[in-house]
Motif scaffolding. Structure first.
Motif, mmCIF file in Angstrom:
data_model
loop_
_atom_site.group_PDB
_atom_site.id
_atom_site.type_symbol
_atom_site.label_atom_id
_atom_site.label_comp_id
_atom_site.label_asym_id
_atom_site.label_seq_id
_atom_site.Cartn_x
_atom_site.Cartn_y
_atom_site.Cartn_z
ATOM 1 N N MET A 1 -53.806 -56.002 -25.313
ATOM 2 C CA MET A 1 -52.968 -54.905 -24.843
ATOM 3 C C MET A 1 -51.657 -55.451 -24.273
ATOM 4 S SD MET A 1 -54.878 -54.004 -21.230
ATOM 5 C CE MET A 1 -56.475 -54.644 -21.804
ATOM 6 N N ILE A 2 -50.619 -54.646 -24.387
ATOM 7 C CA ILE A 2 -49.318 -55.029 -23.837
ATOM 8 C C ILE A 2 -49.263 -54.534 -22.389
ATOM 9 C CG2 ILE A 2 -46.808 -54.737 -24.023
ATOM 10 C CD1 ILE A 2 -47.904 -56.200 -26.409
ATOM 11 N N ILE A 3 -48.924 -55.424 -21.473
ATOM 12 C CA ILE A 3 -48.800 -55.044 -20.060
ATOM 13 C C ILE A 3 -47.368 -55.306 -19.612
ATOM 14 C CG2 ILE A 3 -49.646 -55.446 -17.715
ATOM 15 C CD1 ILE A 3 -52.152 -56.712 -19.065
ATOM 16 N N LEU A 6 -42.702 -55.549 -13.718
ATOM 17 C CA LEU A 6 -41.483 -56.158 -13.189
ATOM 18 C C LEU A 6 -40.631 -56.790 -14.289
ATOM 19 C CD1 LEU A 6 -42.670 -57.945 -9.902
ATOM 20 C CD2 LEU A 6 -41.407 -55.812 -10.097
ATOM 21 N N ASN A 7 -40.354 -56.039 -15.316
ATOM 22 C CA ASN A 7 -39.501 -56.496 -16.417
ATOM 23 C C ASN A 7 -40.079 -57.693 -17.193
ATOM 24 O OD1 ASN A 7 -37.529 -54.577 -15.576
ATOM 25 N ND2 ASN A 7 -36.996 -56.023 -13.954
ATOM 26 N N ARG A 8 -41.375 -57.967 -16.925
ATOM 27 C CA ARG A 8 -42.048 -58.986 -17.729
ATOM 28 C C ARG A 8 -42.985 -58.276 -18.681
ATOM 29 N NH1 ARG A 8 -45.441 -62.537 -14.144
ATOM 30 N NH2 ARG A 8 -45.206 -60.915 -12.598
ATOM 31 N N GLN A 9 -43.308 -58.914 -19.763
ATOM 32 C CA GLN A 9 -44.267 -58.336 -20.693
ATOM 33 C C GLN A 9 -45.347 -59.367 -20.996
ATOM 34 O OE1 GLN A 9 -42.547 -55.496 -23.376
ATOM 35 N NE2 GLN A 9 -43.760 -56.307 -25.059
ATOM 36 N N LEU A 10 -46.602 -58.986 -20.766
ATOM 37 C CA LEU A 10 -47.703 -59.905 -21.012
ATOM 38 C C LEU A 10 -48.653 -59.274 -22.016
ATOM 39 C CD1 LEU A 10 -47.341 -59.590 -17.592
ATOM 40 C CD2 LEU A 10 -48.591 -61.704 -17.802
ATOM 41 N N GLU A 11 -49.486 -60.121 -22.614
ATOM 42 C CA GLU A 11 -50.439 -59.593 -23.574
ATOM 43 C C GLU A 11 -51.842 -60.068 -23.204
ATOM 44 O OE1 GLU A 11 -48.992 -59.761 -27.452
ATOM 45 O OE2 GLU A 11 -50.609 -58.523 -28.252
ATOM 46 N N LEU A 12 -52.781 -59.125 -23.156
ATOM 47 C CA LEU A 12 -54.189 -59.449 -22.922
ATOM 48 C C LEU A 12 -54.961 -59.027 -24.167
ATOM 49 C CD1 LEU A 12 -55.468 -58.456 -19.356
ATOM 50 C CD2 LEU A 12 -55.371 -60.708 -20.377
ATOM 51 N N PRO A 13 -55.663 -59.941 -24.785
ATOM 52 C CA PRO A 13 -56.317 -59.607 -26.058
ATOM 53 C C PRO A 13 -57.594 -58.777 -25.902
ATOM 54 C CG PRO A 13 -56.672 -61.910 -25.508
ATOM 55 C CD PRO A 13 -55.808 -61.353 -24.446
ATOM 56 N N GLY A 38 -48.345 -43.931 -20.798
ATOM 57 C CA GLY A 38 -47.564 -42.929 -20.075
ATOM 58 C C GLY A 38 -48.358 -42.037 -19.141
ATOM 59 N N GLU A 39 -49.667 -42.301 -18.999
ATOM 60 C CA GLU A 39 -50.510 -41.466 -18.130
ATOM 61 C C GLU A 39 -51.082 -42.329 -16.994
ATOM 62 O OE1 GLU A 39 -51.613 -38.117 -18.790
ATOM 63 O OE2 GLU A 39 -50.162 -37.973 -20.437
ATOM 64 N N LEU A 40 -51.124 -41.727 -15.803
ATOM 65 C CA LEU A 40 -51.685 -42.416 -14.649
ATOM 66 C C LEU A 40 -53.191 -42.661 -14.855
ATOM 67 C CD1 LEU A 40 -50.264 -43.161 -11.971
ATOM 68 C CD2 LEU A 40 -51.102 -41.011 -11.036
ATOM 69 N N VAL A 41 -53.682 -43.836 -14.454
ATOM 70 C CA VAL A 41 -55.128 -44.099 -14.566
ATOM 71 C C VAL A 41 -55.677 -44.640 -13.244
ATOM 72 C CG1 VAL A 41 -55.288 -44.496 -17.068
ATOM 73 C CG2 VAL A 41 -54.683 -46.395 -15.559
ATOM 74 N N ALA A 42 -56.947 -44.359 -12.995
ATOM 75 C CA ALA A 42 -57.612 -44.847 -11.782
ATOM 76 C C ALA A 42 -57.991 -46.324 -11.969
ATOM 77 C CB ALA A 42 -58.856 -44.016 -11.490
ATOM 78 N N ARG A 43 -58.369 -46.964 -10.840
ATOM 79 C CA ARG A 43 -58.594 -48.413 -10.860
ATOM 80 C C ARG A 43 -59.836 -48.846 -11.629
ATOM 81 N NH1 ARG A 43 -57.576 -49.560 -4.526
ATOM 82 N NH2 ARG A 43 -56.128 -47.850 -4.380
ATOM 83 N N ASP A 44 -60.800 -47.940 -11.776
ATOM 84 C CA ASP A 44 -62.021 -48.339 -12.488
ATOM 85 C C ASP A 44 -61.916 -48.089 -13.996
ATOM 86 O OD1 ASP A 44 -62.021 -45.606 -12.452
ATOM 87 O OD2 ASP A 44 -64.187 -45.410 -12.094
ATOM 88 N N GLU A 50 -55.463 -51.852 -27.682
ATOM 89 C CA GLU A 50 -54.379 -51.080 -28.304
ATOM 90 C C GLU A 50 -53.540 -50.315 -27.266
ATOM 91 O OE1 GLU A 50 -57.573 -50.695 -28.740
ATOM 92 O OE2 GLU A 50 -58.212 -48.591 -28.684
ATOM 93 N N ASP A 51 -53.921 -50.404 -25.990
ATOM 94 C CA ASP A 51 -53.219 -49.636 -24.952
ATOM 95 C C ASP A 51 -51.877 -50.258 -24.577
ATOM 96 O OD1 ASP A 51 -55.175 -47.745 -24.762
ATOM 97 O OD2 ASP A 51 -56.202 -48.697 -23.063
ATOM 98 N N ASP A 52 -50.946 -49.367 -24.240
ATOM 99 C CA ASP A 52 -49.659 -49.794 -23.692
ATOM 100 C C ASP A 52 -49.746 -49.556 -22.183
ATOM 101 O OD1 ASP A 52 -46.970 -50.520 -23.475
ATOM 102 O OD2 ASP A 52 -46.339 -48.434 -23.575
ATOM 103 N N VAL A 53 -49.741 -50.627 -21.417
ATOM 104 C CA VAL A 53 -50.009 -50.521 -19.978
ATOM 105 C C VAL A 53 -48.756 -50.877 -19.173
ATOM 106 C CG1 VAL A 53 -51.429 -51.422 -18.077
ATOM 107 C CG2 VAL A 53 -52.425 -51.133 -20.365
ATOM 108 N N GLU A 54 -48.450 -50.032 -18.217
ATOM 109 C CA GLU A 54 -47.319 -50.328 -17.335
ATOM 110 C C GLU A 54 -47.821 -50.371 -15.896
ATOM 111 O OE1 GLU A 54 -42.749 -48.992 -16.459
ATOM 112 O OE2 GLU A 54 -44.060 -47.570 -17.437
ATOM 113 N N VAL A 55 -47.498 -51.448 -15.206
ATOM 114 C CA VAL A 55 -47.862 -51.598 -13.796
ATOM 115 C C VAL A 55 -46.585 -51.377 -12.978
ATOM 116 C CG1 VAL A 55 -48.815 -53.162 -12.042
ATOM 117 C CG2 VAL A 55 -49.689 -53.225 -14.391
ATOM 118 N N ILE A 56 -46.610 -50.327 -12.137
ATOM 119 C CA ILE A 56 -45.397 -49.932 -11.407
ATOM 120 C C ILE A 56 -45.543 -50.270 -9.927
ATOM 121 C CG2 ILE A 56 -43.942 -47.970 -10.756
ATOM 122 C CD1 ILE A 56 -44.945 -46.579 -13.316
ATOM 123 N N ARG A 57 -44.618 -51.037 -9.420
ATOM 124 C CA ARG A 57 -44.600 -51.356 -7.987
ATOM 125 C C ARG A 57 -44.281 -50.106 -7.189
ATOM 126 N NH1 ARG A 57 -43.439 -55.773 -4.777
ATOM 127 N NH2 ARG A 57 -41.688 -54.653 -3.887
#
Lengths: 65, 344
Positions: A1-3, A6-13, A38-44, A50-57
């Motif tokens: 998945m693409i994460i 902070l303007n960085r992009q990482l990939e977790l397989p 584009g949707e908020l998700v809970a921590r669990d 295949e997910d596009d994940v964004e971590v927002i400070r």
């Protein structure tokens, strides 16, 4: 998945929970929110390759040097 | 995780001490109810009061404005544009988000522009001796917020300070044992000097930045995600980081720290008569606002910089170095501006 964080992009397989992704990034859970496709998700929530994940400070008032 | 109210799929979590995970509809319903309860608990204002909400373009102030309008209060907005990072568009993006929300709410937004008023911008104050630029920014904002509230006849000035802000400020004051500031921090600061210092309230004082961010995202409130290019290494952010580490180890630490202070803050507070006397001593000869000195802090800054510019004093190497550091931060900021939830 693409994460994006902070303007960085990482990939977790592999699939992983939100908390595991945050641990991988070295981020405290209370300091961010996580969005999947584009949707908020809970921590669990489980994130998939295949997910596009964004971590927002969420902390305002500046940044550490 | 299931929504604690309806059993649906939870997408948002309240801070740990609240033990609350909620689905999107329940969260956007719970959040204003929690704020309404805070307003009631601290007797912040009444239903008929005219509110002026200071909006920066960030998530907290815009969220509280949106919530107060949802709750049916007469709340207008005030944005202070200090031309921060003019070359990278930080202030213009902030103002744009405020205008977008004002249009959506159908409410008036009053804008004060430092450049239009005094031909100054906050970057002019980067190399002040012994005075961080964030301190000058705060002085201008507090001055304009109160001045506009008085001009507009607002009963109450609302700010978007959240529990993280309050805890970081408190920690800083405790670390310096600054008894003056420790005597003044509260969710409600009453009006003084016959209404020339307007009542100030903080309805988000028991909500964390994470809780507010979740609300802003779920309600589609456009906000600036980038941080001020001049705020790198600000003292407040170090305090927040330290508190986040403690909170992670021991959930509920921030709430206990803040509530413990509120419970015991009377020990720092001088008698009411002394406060009234201190506030009523003088009026600024330039702007007429209450002041502890002949010229208030904001007007002193304006005088100093206007005279300095008139004398044609050039900026030194220190300023250039700080500008260069700000430019590096701005590059990252611009990317965030382009990709924030409010971005087109």
């Amino acid at each position: 998945m693409i994460i994006r964080y902070l303007n960085r992009q990482l990939e977790l397989p592999e699939r992983a929970s939100v908390l595991k992704v945050l641990r991988h990034l070295g981020v405290l859970p209370e300091t961010v929110v996580v969005m999947r496709n584009g949707e908020l998700v809970a921590r669990d929530e489980i994130l998939y390759p295949e997910d596009d994940v964004e971590v927002i400070r969420v902390i305002s008032g500046g940044r550490l040097p | 995780m299931k929504c604690k109210i309806c059993g649906g799929k939870a997408v948002a979590e309240a801070s740990p001490e609240k033990c609350l995970a909620l689905c999107a509809p329940c969260y956007v319903d719970w959040f204003p109810r929690f704020i309404a309860e805070t307003i009631r608990k601290f007797r912040m204002f009444a239903a008929q009061d005219r509110l002026l909400v200071a909006v920066s373009g960030g998530k907290d102030s815009l969220a509280v404005w949106e919530v107060l309008c949802r709750l049916g209060y007469a709340a207008e907005g005030l944005h202070v544009n200090l031309s921060i990072g003019a070359e990278h568009g930080y202030s213009s993006a902030s103002q744009r988000h405020c205008e977008e929300l004002a249009a959506r709410l159908g409410k008036a937004l009053h804008v004060v522009d430092l450049k239009q008023r005094h031909q100054l911008e906050i970057g002019d104050f980067l190399d002040m001796k012994d005075r961080p630029v964030c301190s000058c920014c705060g002085t201008f904002k507090r001055h304009f917020m109160n001045a506009v509230a008085v001009e507009r006849g607002a009963d109450v000035l609302v700010t978007g300070h959240n529990m993280d802000d309050e805890c970081a400020t408190l920690l800083g004051n405790v670390l310096r044992w600054d008894l003056h500031y420790l005597s003044r921090q509260a969710p409600v600061l009453p009006a003084r000097t016959a209404g020339q210092l307007v009542r100030k309230v903080k309805p988000l004082c028991h909500l964390t930045e994470r809780e507010t961010t979740q609300y802003a995202i779920l309600r589609g409130i456009p906000y600036v995600r980038a941080e001020c290019p001049f705020s790198t290494g600000a003292t407040t952010i170090s305090g927040k980081h330290a508190l986040d580490l403690l909170e992670n180890r021991s959930p509920g630490t921030k709430r206990r720290f803040y509530d413990g202070y509120l419970k015991n803050s009377a020990v720092f507070r001088p008698p009411e008569a002394e406060l009234e006397q201190a506030a009523a001593e003088l009026s600024c000869v330039d702007c007429g606002m209450p002041s502890a000195h002949e010229v208030c802090g904001s007007c002193r800054l304006v005088r100093f910089m206007t005279e300095r510019k008139a004398q044609g004093q050039t900026t030194g190497g220190r300023r250039r170095r700080r500008r260069a550091a700000a430019a590096v931060a701005a590059a990252a900021m611009q990317a965030a501006l382009d990709t924030g939830p409010g971005a087109p």
